[in-house]
Motif scaffolding. Sequence first.
Motif, short mmCIF file in Angstrom:
data_model
loop_
_atom_site.label_atom_id
_atom_site.label_comp_id
_atom_site.label_asym_id
_atom_site.label_seq_id
_atom_site.Cartn_x
_atom_site.Cartn_y
_atom_site.Cartn_z
N LYS A 324 103.06 -2.66 -22.44
CA LYS A 324 103.48 -1.71 -21.41
C LYS A 324 104.16 -0.52 -22.08
CE LYS A 324 102.42 -4.71 -18.15
NZ LYS A 324 101.02 -4.66 -17.75
N PRO A 325 103.45 0.61 -22.22
CA PRO A 325 104.04 1.75 -22.92
C PRO A 325 105.40 2.15 -22.36
CG PRO A 325 101.72 2.14 -22.52
CD PRO A 325 102.05 0.86 -21.83
N GLY A 326 105.61 1.92 -21.07
CA GLY A 326 106.89 2.29 -20.45
C GLY A 326 108.07 1.55 -21.05
N GLU A 327 107.84 0.43 -21.69
CA GLU A 327 108.98 -0.32 -22.24
C GLU A 327 109.10 -0.20 -23.76
OE1 GLU A 327 108.79 -4.53 -21.42
OE2 GLU A 327 106.93 -4.79 -22.54
N TYR A 328 108.21 0.58 -24.40
CA TYR A 328 108.26 0.69 -25.86
C TYR A 328 109.64 1.19 -26.32
CZ TYR A 328 103.11 0.25 -26.19
OH TYR A 328 101.81 -0.18 -26.12
N ALA A 329 110.15 2.24 -25.65
CA ALA A 329 111.42 2.84 -26.09
C ALA A 329 112.54 1.81 -26.06
CB ALA A 329 111.77 4.04 -25.22
N ALA A 330 112.61 1.04 -24.96
CA ALA A 330 113.69 0.05 -24.81
C ALA A 330 113.59 -1.02 -25.90
CB ALA A 330 113.63 -0.58 -23.43
N VAL A 331 112.37 -1.43 -26.19
CA VAL A 331 112.15 -2.46 -27.21
C VAL A 331 112.63 -1.96 -28.58
CG1 VAL A 331 110.28 -3.51 -28.57
CG2 VAL A 331 110.26 -3.69 -26.08
N LEU A 332 112.28 -0.72 -28.89
CA LEU A 332 112.65 -0.17 -30.20
C LEU A 332 114.15 0.05 -30.30
CD1 LEU A 332 109.65 2.24 -30.64
CD2 LEU A 332 110.02 0.04 -31.72
N GLU A 333 114.75 0.43 -29.20
CA GLU A 333 116.20 0.62 -29.15
C GLU A 333 116.90 -0.71 -29.42
OE1 GLU A 333 118.79 2.99 -29.49
OE2 GLU A 333 117.12 4.10 -28.59
N ARG A 334 116.37 -1.77 -28.79
CA ARG A 334 116.93 -3.12 -28.95
C ARG A 334 116.90 -3.54 -30.42
NH1 ARG A 334 113.73 -5.57 -24.95
NH2 ARG A 334 114.98 -4.46 -23.45
N LEU A 335 115.82 -3.25 -31.09
CA LEU A 335 115.72 -3.61 -32.52
C LEU A 335 116.66 -2.75 -33.35
CD1 LEU A 335 111.83 -3.96 -32.89
CD2 LEU A 335 113.48 -5.82 -32.94
N ALA A 336 116.66 -1.44 -33.07
CA ALA A 336 117.48 -0.51 -33.87
C ALA A 336 118.96 -0.84 -33.76
CB ALA A 336 117.21 0.93 -33.42
N GLN A 337 119.39 -1.26 -32.56
CA GLN A 337 120.81 -1.61 -32.38
C GLN A 337 121.24 -2.71 -33.36
OE1 GLN A 337 120.91 -2.68 -28.29
NE2 GLN A 337 121.02 -0.55 -27.59
N ARG A 338 120.28 -3.55 -33.74
CA ARG A 338 120.59 -4.65 -34.68
C ARG A 338 120.13 -4.31 -36.09
NH1 ARG A 338 119.56 -5.93 -29.34
NH2 ARG A 338 120.60 -7.80 -28.61
#
Length: 520
Positions: A324-338
């Motif tokens: 779901k392209p709409g959730e790509y940003a949130a997924v990447l943010e979640r990884l970057a936070q860690r």
Amino acid sequence: MRILLYNPDNGVTRNFMPHLWMFLLQALTPAGHEVLLIDGNAQPMDEAGIAQYVREQNIGLVGIGAMTRMIAKAYRMADAIRAIGVPVVMGGPHVTEEADEALGRNGGPRHADAVALGEADETWPKIVEDAARGKLKDVYAPVDEFGQERKPTLQPYPAIPWDKINLDQFNLVPKMAKRTLQRISDGWGTFRIIPIESGRGCPYGCEFCTVTGFFGDSIRFRSNESVVNELLLLKARAKSEGGQIAVFFIDDNFAINIKRTKSLLRDIIAAGAQVHWVAQISANLLRDEELVDLIAASGGKWVFIGMESIDPVNLADVNKGFNKPGEYAAVLERLAQRNVYAITSFIFGMDNDTPGVAERTLQEIRTWPAGLPIFGLITPLPGTPLYKRLADAGRLTRPKHWQEFIPFAMAHTPLKMTIAQAHAEVKHGWARSYSAEAMAQAVHSLRHKPLGYRINIFIARMCFRGIYFPQMGPWAWLKLIAQNRHTIFSLVKEAFITWHGRPVSAGPTEVTEGFEQESV
Ligand code: B12
Ligand code: SF4
């Protein structure tokens, strides 16, 4: 009998990691035979070279494994070996789909004495025994006594003796730097990325992918204990030789069963078996916060995500609507936070792509935390539903594209642009993402992150750039360093101030701490 297992070079990049199949088959070879390994990416060889090697080493059987893109080279090497009278058995995803081609049954020349279809864990010992008796069959299929396909359970899983295998050809630390780096902190005299699998199979069946057809749509897992033991063995080896190790979990979707992945990661942490690792995980599975926490806590540093396209129509076309392209940003943010980096992979030339697709994709990427974008063209690999659909529609322009492999070249006509336009799109993606300006921009956008994290992403970007723009040899690297001198200078300056500004007692150990925590 002496057996040589050979993997041809890909002709584009030096490989950063050995191929698992060689070590696996070596571990599964019946006692009484000696197995030698050559990875052409680490030890380049031509036809005359391999023939000479096989003769000098008195090899009685050669096993060759190759992906589609390396198959032409694999056939040339096989021909040279067979010309001196030594039998060749071939295996891997390409010959599984094109066994007749390898055996010369479709009008072309014969390249292999035998072909191992599919997973060869159980057929390999039989192949070796037949070869030793001079009675090789043409085809070895993984079937039970009733002729039904049988997949290895992976429980038990063969113990690969990583503590004893000669891994000299896979050290990523240049020879001249080895001795100096060995003395730093826990040691950087060696740095190896080792492939480990924790399971096989994928139920998703994306149209362009061979995995569901090859490994099946039900997933088989190794036991947690066997994976943890393998990690502990690798960790101990790195420590004993004053070096570092990182692991690539080559599972096609490492978190396909989230519950099981969490349990494995918890066991890794409990056993103190953390090493830095990279894995492929689809974006839909990275919604789970606890999973991402465990990834970071267990040593996960890089996650490869097959995003493929930002266009839902394209994704639905290739049966990858679960992205779901709409959730790509949130997924990447979640990884970057860690502080987990993302390698985001895109495919151009899909049926709903139009000119400008690369720039549209880049505009999205620029809004995400900086990572490592990579770009490819949709390729009809033999045996995939995509290949069949395009062949049935008469759209294949190079139906046997592997016979004259050209990197980053379409083998069919896209629907809404020309082949030349698709090629230009992929070039645009790479050029704009890996120019000196783009690299500087990426590093700058991460200024709130630890220095080690930024250095890592910069080095990784320099290396990844070589996937599209070949940068083999010292001159190519010097040129690249010169182009990126401003970014390098600012990182070095900051490192000098940060690390030399510390109390002397915290010296060398602290200096490398940033690297150790952020490397892979
Ligand atoms: C790790 C991996 C990589 C690594 C590189 C390889 C490495 N050093 O390990 C990286 C990330 C670099 C990579 C890149 C690419 N990859 Co890749 N990769 C894989 C992956 C995920 C795991 C490979 C693996 O180790 N599998 C586990 C082992 C045990 O399985 P196996 O290799 O198939 O071996 C078994 C059998 O095939 C057989 N066998 C294999 N060889 C031999 C030889 C003999 C003699 C015998 C008897 C048996 C035998 O026995 C083994 C045990 O059962 C596979 C998918 C997969 N699950 O296999 C894709 C896969 C191999 N990759 C694929 C592709 C397409 C690519 C890319 C072209 C993608 C792209 N568009 O850029 C690039 C090309 C890279 C390059 N420049 O060469 C395809 C290949 C399909 C094909 N027909 O060729 C696969 C199958 C995935 C897919 N989507 O379909 N890849
Ligand atoms: S692309 Fe990934 S998710 Fe899709 S079938 Fe292949 S391995 Fe599974």
